[in-house]
Design a protein around this motif. Structure first.
Motif, PDB file in Angstrom:
ATOM      1  N   GLU A 145      44.411  47.028  49.906  1.00  0.00           N
ATOM      2  CA  GLU A 145      44.591  47.061  48.457  1.00  0.00           C
ATOM      3  C   GLU A 145      45.145  45.753  47.873  1.00  0.00           C
ATOM      4  OE1 GLU A 145      43.658  48.405  44.984  1.00  0.00           O
ATOM      5  OE2 GLU A 145      43.195  49.491  46.812  1.00  0.00           O
ATOM      6  N   PRO A 146      46.083  45.050  48.521  1.00  0.00           N
ATOM      7  CA  PRO A 146      46.519  43.761  47.951  1.00  0.00           C
ATOM      8  C   PRO A 146      45.379  42.744  47.838  1.00  0.00           C
ATOM      9  CG  PRO A 146      48.076  44.498  49.609  1.00  0.00           C
ATOM     10  CD  PRO A 146      46.900  45.433  49.661  1.00  0.00           C
ATOM     11  N   ILE A 147      44.465  42.764  48.785  1.00  0.00           N
ATOM     12  CA  ILE A 147      43.323  41.841  48.740  1.00  0.00           C
ATOM     13  C   ILE A 147      42.341  42.292  47.672  1.00  0.00           C
ATOM     14  CG2 ILE A 147      41.404  40.888  50.078  1.00  0.00           C
ATOM     15  CD1 ILE A 147      43.142  41.491  52.591  1.00  0.00           C
ATOM     16  N   TYR A 148      42.043  43.600  47.652  1.00  0.00           N
ATOM     17  CA  TYR A 148      41.094  44.118  46.673  1.00  0.00           C
ATOM     18  C   TYR A 148      41.595  43.926  45.247  1.00  0.00           C
ATOM     19  CZ  TYR A 148      38.539  46.588  50.406  1.00  0.00           C
ATOM     20  OH  TYR A 148      37.801  46.905  51.511  1.00  0.00           O
ATOM     21  N   SER A 149      42.881  44.098  45.009  1.00  0.00           N
ATOM     22  CA  SER A 149      43.400  43.980  43.639  1.00  0.00           C
ATOM     23  C   SER A 149      43.233  42.563  43.101  1.00  0.00           C
ATOM     24  CB  SER A 149      44.859  44.421  43.580  1.00  0.00           C
ATOM     25  OG  SER A 149      45.667  43.562  44.350  1.00  0.00           O
ATOM     26  N   ARG A 150      43.396  41.563  43.964  1.00  0.00           N
ATOM     27  CA  ARG A 150      43.189  40.182  43.520  1.00  0.00           C
ATOM     28  C   ARG A 150      41.731  39.929  43.188  1.00  0.00           C
ATOM     29  NH1 ARG A 150      47.017  37.652  48.081  1.00  0.00           N
ATOM     30  NH2 ARG A 150      48.995  38.136  47.078  1.00  0.00           N
ATOM     31  N   VAL A 151      40.830  40.502  43.976  1.00  0.00           N
ATOM     32  CA  VAL A 151      39.399  40.325  43.711  1.00  0.00           C
ATOM     33  C   VAL A 151      39.005  41.091  42.456  1.00  0.00           C
ATOM     34  CG1 VAL A 151      37.087  40.777  44.636  1.00  0.00           C
ATOM     35  CG2 VAL A 151      38.869  39.886  46.127  1.00  0.00           C
ATOM     36  N   ARG A 152      39.548  42.294  42.270  1.00  0.00           N
ATOM     37  CA  ARG A 152      39.233  43.095  41.081  1.00  0.00           C
ATOM     38  C   ARG A 152      39.681  42.409  39.798  1.00  0.00           C
ATOM     39  NH1 ARG A 152      41.411  47.928  44.146  1.00  0.00           N
ATOM     40  NH2 ARG A 152      39.562  48.785  45.133  1.00  0.00           N
ATOM     41  N   SER A 153      40.752  41.639  39.869  1.00  0.00           N
ATOM     42  CA  SER A 153      41.226  40.953  38.665  1.00  0.00           C
ATOM     43  C   SER A 153      40.262  39.858  38.226  1.00  0.00           C
ATOM     44  CB  SER A 153      42.618  40.372  38.899  1.00  0.00           C
ATOM     45  OG  SER A 153      42.565  39.315  39.845  1.00  0.00           O
ATOM     46  N   VAL A 154      39.445  39.353  39.147  1.00  0.00           N
ATOM     47  CA  VAL A 154      38.478  38.307  38.830  1.00  0.00           C
ATOM     48  C   VAL A 154      37.132  38.908  38.419  1.00  0.00           C
ATOM     49  CG1 VAL A 154      37.223  36.326  39.784  1.00  0.00           C
ATOM     50  CG2 VAL A 154      39.615  36.688  40.393  1.00  0.00           C
ATOM     51  N   LEU A 155      36.747  40.022  39.029  1.00  0.00           N
ATOM     52  CA  LEU A 155      35.457  40.641  38.755  1.00  0.00           C
ATOM     53  C   LEU A 155      35.458  41.330  37.397  1.00  0.00           C
ATOM     54  CD1 LEU A 155      34.651  42.331  42.186  1.00  0.00           C
ATOM     55  CD2 LEU A 155      33.611  40.285  41.234  1.00  0.00           C
ATOM     56  N   PRO A 156      34.283  41.381  36.739  1.00  0.00           N
ATOM     57  CA  PRO A 156      34.205  42.134  35.479  1.00  0.00           C
ATOM     58  C   PRO A 156      34.259  43.634  35.745  1.00  0.00           C
ATOM     59  CG  PRO A 156      32.039  41.324  36.104  1.00  0.00           C
ATOM     60  CD  PRO A 156      33.029  40.733  37.078  1.00  0.00           C
ATOM     61  N   ASN A 157      34.651  44.377  34.732  1.00  0.00           N
ATOM     62  CA  ASN A 157      34.741  45.829  34.842  1.00  0.00           C
ATOM     63  C   ASN A 157      33.331  46.416  34.810  1.00  0.00           C
ATOM     64  OD1 ASN A 157      35.483  48.457  34.884  1.00  0.00           O
ATOM     65  ND2 ASN A 157      36.504  48.454  32.899  1.00  0.00           N
ATOM     66  N   LEU A 158      32.945  47.093  35.873  1.00  0.00           N
ATOM     67  CA  LEU A 158      31.612  47.684  35.975  1.00  0.00           C
ATOM     68  C   LEU A 158      31.655  49.202  35.899  1.00  0.00           C
ATOM     69  CD1 LEU A 158      30.114  45.427  38.785  1.00  0.00           C
ATOM     70  CD2 LEU A 158      29.720  45.277  36.336  1.00  0.00           C
ATOM     71  N   GLY A 159      32.698  49.738  35.344  1.00  0.00           N
ATOM     72  CA  GLY A 159      32.813  51.190  35.235  1.00  0.00           C
ATOM     73  C   GLY A 159      33.263  51.791  36.549  1.00  0.00           C
ATOM     74  N   GLY A 160      32.439  52.672  37.110  1.00  0.00           N
ATOM     75  CA  GLY A 160      32.803  53.364  38.342  1.00  0.00           C
ATOM     76  C   GLY A 160      32.406  52.637  39.608  1.00  0.00           C
ATOM     77  N   ILE A 161      31.801  51.464  39.473  1.00  0.00           N
ATOM     78  CA  ILE A 161      31.344  50.732  40.653  1.00  0.00           C
ATOM     79  C   ILE A 161      32.408  49.713  41.046  1.00  0.00           C
ATOM     80  CG2 ILE A 161      29.583  49.199  41.580  1.00  0.00           C
ATOM     81  CD1 ILE A 161      27.637  50.426  39.577  1.00  0.00           C
ATOM     82  N   ASP A 162      32.851  49.790  42.291  1.00  0.00           N
ATOM     83  CA  ASP A 162      33.857  48.864  42.798  1.00  0.00           C
ATOM     84  C   ASP A 162      33.186  47.898  43.774  1.00  0.00           C
ATOM     85  OD1 ASP A 162      36.202  47.595  43.436  1.00  0.00           O
ATOM     86  OD2 ASP A 162      36.928  49.182  44.757  1.00  0.00           O
ATOM     87  N   LEU A 163      33.061  46.649  43.358  1.00  0.00           N
ATOM     88  CA  LEU A 163      32.420  45.649  44.196  1.00  0.00           C
ATOM     89  C   LEU A 163      33.419  44.817  44.997  1.00  0.00           C
ATOM     90  CD1 LEU A 163      29.598  44.351  41.835  1.00  0.00           C
ATOM     91  CD2 LEU A 163      29.432  45.991  43.690  1.00  0.00           C
ATOM     92  N   ALA A 164      34.694  45.107  44.882  1.00  0.00           N
ATOM     93  CA  ALA A 164      35.714  44.327  45.584  1.00  0.00           C
ATOM     94  C   ALA A 164      35.527  44.346  47.099  1.00  0.00           C
ATOM     95  CB  ALA A 164      37.109  44.802  45.192  1.00  0.00           C
ATOM     96  N   PRO A 165      35.260  45.498  47.733  1.00  0.00           N
ATOM     97  CA  PRO A 165      35.052  45.464  49.195  1.00  0.00           C
ATOM     98  C   PRO A 165      33.856  44.612  49.597  1.00  0.00           C
ATOM     99  CG  PRO A 165      35.464  47.699  48.476  1.00  0.00           C
ATOM    100  CD  PRO A 165      35.312  46.876  47.241  1.00  0.00           C
ATOM    101  N   LEU A 166      32.794  44.663  48.808  1.00  0.00           N
ATOM    102  CA  LEU A 166      31.616  43.858  49.113  1.00  0.00           C
ATOM    103  C   LEU A 166      31.919  42.368  48.998  1.00  0.00           C
ATOM    104  CD1 LEU A 166      28.564  43.691  49.693  1.00  0.00           C
ATOM    105  CD2 LEU A 166      28.218  43.773  47.223  1.00  0.00           C
ATOM    106  N   VAL A 167      32.643  41.986  47.964  1.00  0.00           N
ATOM    107  CA  VAL A 167      32.998  40.577  47.774  1.00  0.00           C
ATOM    108  C   VAL A 167      33.902  40.092  48.900  1.00  0.00           C
ATOM    109  CG1 VAL A 167      34.224  38.979  46.249  1.00  0.00           C
ATOM    110  CG2 VAL A 167      32.655  40.656  45.281  1.00  0.00           C
ATOM    111  N   VAL A 168      34.867  40.910  49.295  1.00  0.00           N
ATOM    112  CA  VAL A 168      35.775  40.522  50.375  1.00  0.00           C
ATOM    113  C   VAL A 168      35.008  40.430  51.696  1.00  0.00           C
ATOM    114  CG1 VAL A 168      37.794  41.247  51.706  1.00  0.00           C
ATOM    115  CG2 VAL A 168      37.809  41.443  49.230  1.00  0.00           C
ATOM    116  N   LEU A 169      34.094  41.353  51.947  1.00  0.00           N
ATOM    117  CA  LEU A 169      33.296  41.313  53.175  1.00  0.00           C
ATOM    118  C   LEU A 169      32.404  40.071  53.210  1.00  0.00           C
ATOM    119  CD1 LEU A 169      32.814  42.941  55.744  1.00  0.00           C
ATOM    120  CD2 LEU A 169      30.943  44.084  54.559  1.00  0.00           C
TER     121      LEU A 169
END
Length: 95
Positions: free
Chosen positions: A53-77
């Motif tokens: 979650e600490p890694i995902y939260s930093r990525v989520r703060s940069v990504l645009p809000n896509l509603g129910g789709i969470d792309l943070a794990p994909l970006v980190v991978l």
């Protein structure tokens, strides 16, 4: 110096498997194959969330809000794969 490269690649491999386990487990929980009321499942899920979650939260703060789709794990991978490629291609610097 080769050992440092191998250690870094091992760390990236472990991170890759942890992220993949988190992604698969989230799918299994959402499709109600796994139940969070089971203590073992809840402990594993909580542990993975605490690690990632600490890694995902930093990525989520940069990504645009896509509603129910969470792309943070994909970006980190993808970042883990990219870092692995950079390390392998520059392995001559470690020797």
């Amino acid at each position: 110096m080769t050992s440092i490269l191998q250690i870094l690649l091992l760390i990236l491999d472990i991170a890759q498997w942890i992220i993949l386990a988190h992604i698969i487990m989230s799918w299994l929980i959402n499709f109600q194959v796994l139940n969070l009321r089971q203590p073992l499942v809840a402990q594993i899920w909580d542990g993975l969330n605490r690690i990632l979650e600490p890694i995902y939260s930093r990525v989520r703060s940069v990504l645009p809000n896509l509603g129910g789709i969470d792309l943070a794990p994909l970006v980190v991978l993808i970042a883990v794969y990219a870092l692995r490629i950079v390390l392998i291609n520059n392995s001559a610097a470690f020797m």
